[in-house]
Design a protein around this motif. Structure first.
Motif, PDB file in Angstrom:
ATOM      1  N   UNK A   6       0.815  -1.211   0.000  1.00 38.62           N
ATOM      2  CA  UNK A   6       0.000   0.000   0.000  1.00 38.62           C
ATOM      3  C   UNK A   6       0.850   1.262   0.000  1.00 38.62           C
ATOM      4  N   UNK A   7       1.866   1.263   0.869  1.00 40.94           N
ATOM      5  CA  UNK A   7       2.668   2.480   0.926  1.00 40.94           C
ATOM      6  C   UNK A   7       3.457   2.632  -0.363  1.00 40.94           C
ATOM      7  N   UNK A   8       3.844   1.495  -0.992  1.00 41.59           N
ATOM      8  CA  UNK A   8       4.566   1.576  -2.266  1.00 41.59           C
ATOM      9  C   UNK A   8       3.686   2.189  -3.345  1.00 41.59           C
ATOM     10  N   UNK A   9       2.434   1.688  -3.458  1.00 42.83           N
ATOM     11  CA  UNK A   9       1.525   2.236  -4.471  1.00 42.83           C
ATOM     12  C   UNK A   9       1.280   3.715  -4.179  1.00 42.83           C
ATOM     13  N   UNK A  10       1.110   4.025  -2.893  1.00 42.93           N
ATOM     14  CA  UNK A  10       0.854   5.427  -2.525  1.00 42.93           C
ATOM     15  C   UNK A  10       2.003   6.308  -2.956  1.00 42.93           C
ATOM     16  N   UNK A  11       3.234   5.830  -2.721  1.00 41.17           N
ATOM     17  CA  UNK A  11       4.407   6.632  -3.068  1.00 41.17           C
ATOM     18  C   UNK A  11       4.510   6.800  -4.585  1.00 41.17           C
ATOM     19  N   UNK A  12       4.307   5.662  -5.311  1.00 45.23           N
ATOM     20  CA  UNK A  12       4.344   5.722  -6.781  1.00 45.23           C
ATOM     21  C   UNK A  12       3.337   6.736  -7.296  1.00 45.23           C
ATOM     22  N   UNK A  13       2.140   6.681  -6.709  1.00 47.18           N
ATOM     23  CA  UNK A  13       1.068   7.560  -7.140  1.00 47.18           C
ATOM     24  C   UNK A  13       1.471   9.010  -6.928  1.00 47.18           C
ATOM     25  N   UNK A  14       2.054   9.271  -5.751  1.00 45.19           N
ATOM     26  CA  UNK A  14       2.463  10.647  -5.464  1.00 45.19           C
ATOM     27  C   UNK A  14       3.517  11.107  -6.449  1.00 45.19           C
ATOM     28  N   UNK A  15       4.489  10.232  -6.769  1.00 44.89           N
ATOM     29  CA  UNK A  15       5.546  10.596  -7.711  1.00 44.89           C
ATOM     30  C   UNK A  15       4.940  10.895  -9.084  1.00 44.89           C
ATOM     31  N   UNK A  16       4.051   9.983  -9.527  1.00 49.05           N
ATOM     32  CA  UNK A  16       3.450  10.207 -10.852  1.00 49.05           C
ATOM     33  C   UNK A  16       2.608  11.472 -10.882  1.00 49.05           C
ATOM     34  N   UNK A  17       1.855  11.662  -9.779  1.00 44.87           N
ATOM     35  CA  UNK A  17       1.011  12.849  -9.724  1.00 44.87           C
ATOM     36  C   UNK A  17       1.853  14.109  -9.808  1.00 44.87           C
ATOM     37  N   UNK A  18       2.975  14.139  -9.069  1.00 42.51           N
ATOM     38  CA  UNK A  18       3.764  15.373  -9.077  1.00 42.51           C
ATOM     39  C   UNK A  18       4.441  15.561 -10.431  1.00 42.51           C
ATOM     40  N   UNK A  19       4.869  14.453 -11.080  1.00 39.00           N
ATOM     41  CA  UNK A  19       5.437  14.590 -12.424  1.00 39.00           C
ATOM     42  C   UNK A  19       4.390  15.140 -13.378  1.00 39.00           C
ATOM     43  N   UNK A  20       3.175  14.556 -13.277  1.00 42.28           N
ATOM     44  CA  UNK A  20       2.095  14.979 -14.159  1.00 42.28           C
ATOM     45  C   UNK A  20       1.764  16.461 -13.960  1.00 42.28           C
ATOM     46  N   UNK A  21       1.694  16.868 -12.674  1.00 37.73           N
ATOM     47  CA  UNK A  21       1.367  18.267 -12.383  1.00 37.73           C
ATOM     48  C   UNK A  21       2.462  19.202 -12.883  1.00 37.73           C
ATOM     49  N   UNK A  22       3.729  18.782 -12.724  1.00 41.29           N
ATOM     50  CA  UNK A  22       4.839  19.619 -13.198  1.00 41.29           C
ATOM     51  C   UNK A  22       4.762  19.788 -14.708  1.00 41.29           C
ATOM     52  N   UNK A  23       4.490  18.666 -15.416  1.00 41.34           N
ATOM     53  CA  UNK A  23       4.372  18.738 -16.879  1.00 41.34           C
ATOM     54  C   UNK A  23       3.241  19.683 -17.285  1.00 41.34           C
ATOM     55  N   UNK A  24       2.128  19.568 -16.539  1.00 40.75           N
ATOM     56  CA  UNK A  24       0.969  20.410 -16.826  1.00 40.75           C
ATOM     57  C   UNK A  24       1.340  21.886 -16.654  1.00 40.75           C
ATOM     58  N   UNK A  25       2.072  22.179 -15.578  1.00 43.50           N
ATOM     59  CA  UNK A  25       2.482  23.550 -15.285  1.00 43.50           C
ATOM     60  C   UNK A  25       3.403  24.071 -16.391  1.00 43.50           C
ATOM     61  N   UNK A  26       4.384  23.223 -16.789  1.00 43.75           N
ATOM     62  CA  UNK A  26       5.318  23.635 -17.843  1.00 43.75           C
ATOM     63  C   UNK A  26       4.559  23.910 -19.140  1.00 43.75           C
ATOM     64  N   UNK A  27       3.592  23.027 -19.467  1.00 42.86           N
ATOM     65  CA  UNK A  27       2.797  23.218 -20.686  1.00 42.86           C
ATOM     66  C   UNK A  27       2.024  24.527 -20.612  1.00 42.86           C
TER      67      UNK A  27
END
Ligand SMILES: *[C@@H]1O[C@H](CO)[C@@H](O)[C@H](O)[C@H]1NC(C)=O
Ligand SMILES: *[C@@H]1O[C@H](CO)[C@@H](O)[C@H](O)[C@H]1NC(C)=O
Length: 213
Positions: free
Chosen positions: A17-38
């Motif tokens: 659970x904590x692994x999936x949670x961490x992965x999710x957070x990493x992906x979410x922050x990457x996605x948000x950063x990409x969105x911001x850059x775009x």
């Protein structure tokens, strides 16, 4: 006390659970950063590609005969003018889609319309085009007529007479291969003349106001 294999399954589940949670957070922050850059890139593109409106200035204007001049040999007033039309954009061309037309007003009273001033044309970036116009005697501008008497009275009391020249044309912007919608553009130019019919200097510094309809 729980059996041993139950406890280890419980811990394995927790780790997952904590692994999936961490992965999710990493992906979410990457996605948000990409969105911001775009968004930032789009904003910069919009700033640099945003079309600026064309600019009109009246550079010459004369009324002959001037309201203070005696006129034995002319039955109506002639107006001549010159307007510069500038496309201030560095990368955007402007299409003037129909023939440009002008109308003269004196105190909101329409004196008459000009002939076609410019044929439809394409104006490249940073181009300045000069519009020469003449407005030879209309019935409304008869020497001795209503408007003429008003002009004479204004020249006598204020030392100047003001007119409004309205230019109307349909425009479209072109950004590389993308065209904008058509807009009907009106340029309102206030022009003043001295009693002798020559253009007032303060008129030359004025940019005509624009509105779209
Ligand atoms: C009117 O007369 C003046 C002075 O004689 C002359 O300079 C002017 O050119 C004449 N205008 C016209 C339109 O004939
Ligand atoms: C501006 O554009 C007009 C119309 O295309 C052209 O005739 C004129 O030569 C151009 N002016 C300059 C300074 O490039």
């Amino acid at each position: 006390m729980r059996p041993r294999h139950d406890r280890s399954r419980y811990f394995a589940q927790k780790v997952e659970e904590t692994l999936t949670g961490r992965m999710c957070r990493v992906f979410c922050s990457i996605f948000l950063s990409l969105l911001l850059i775009a968004a930032v890139i789009l904003f910069i593109l919009w700033l640099s590609l945003r079309p600026h409106r064309p600019r009109f200035h009246v550079t010459a204007f004369s009324v002959s005969p001037g309201p203070s001049q005696e006129t034995a040999n002319q039955s109506s007033v002639d107006i001549t003018f010159e307007v510069t039309l500038r496309n201030p954009n560095a990368n955007i061309g402007i299409f003037y889609e129909d023939a440009m037309r002008g109308s003269f007003f004196h105190r909101d009273r329409r004196i008459g319309d000009t002939a076609e001033l410019l044929p439809p044309f394409y104006q490249g970036p940073k181009n300045t085009t000069i519009i020469h116009g003449a407005f030879p005697g209309s019935p409304a501008l008869a020497v001795g007529g209503d408007v003429w008497q008003q002009m004479k009275a204004e020249a006598a009391s204020h030392g100047q007479v003001w007119f409004r020249l309205e230019l109307v044309v349909t425009i479209r912007f072109r950004v590389s291969t993308w065209d904008t919608h058509r807009h009907s553009m009106h340029a309102d130019c206030d022009v003043g003349v001295a009693p002798d019919g020559s253009m007032l200097d303060e008129t030359k510094a004025r940019r005509c106001s624009l509105y779209f309809s």
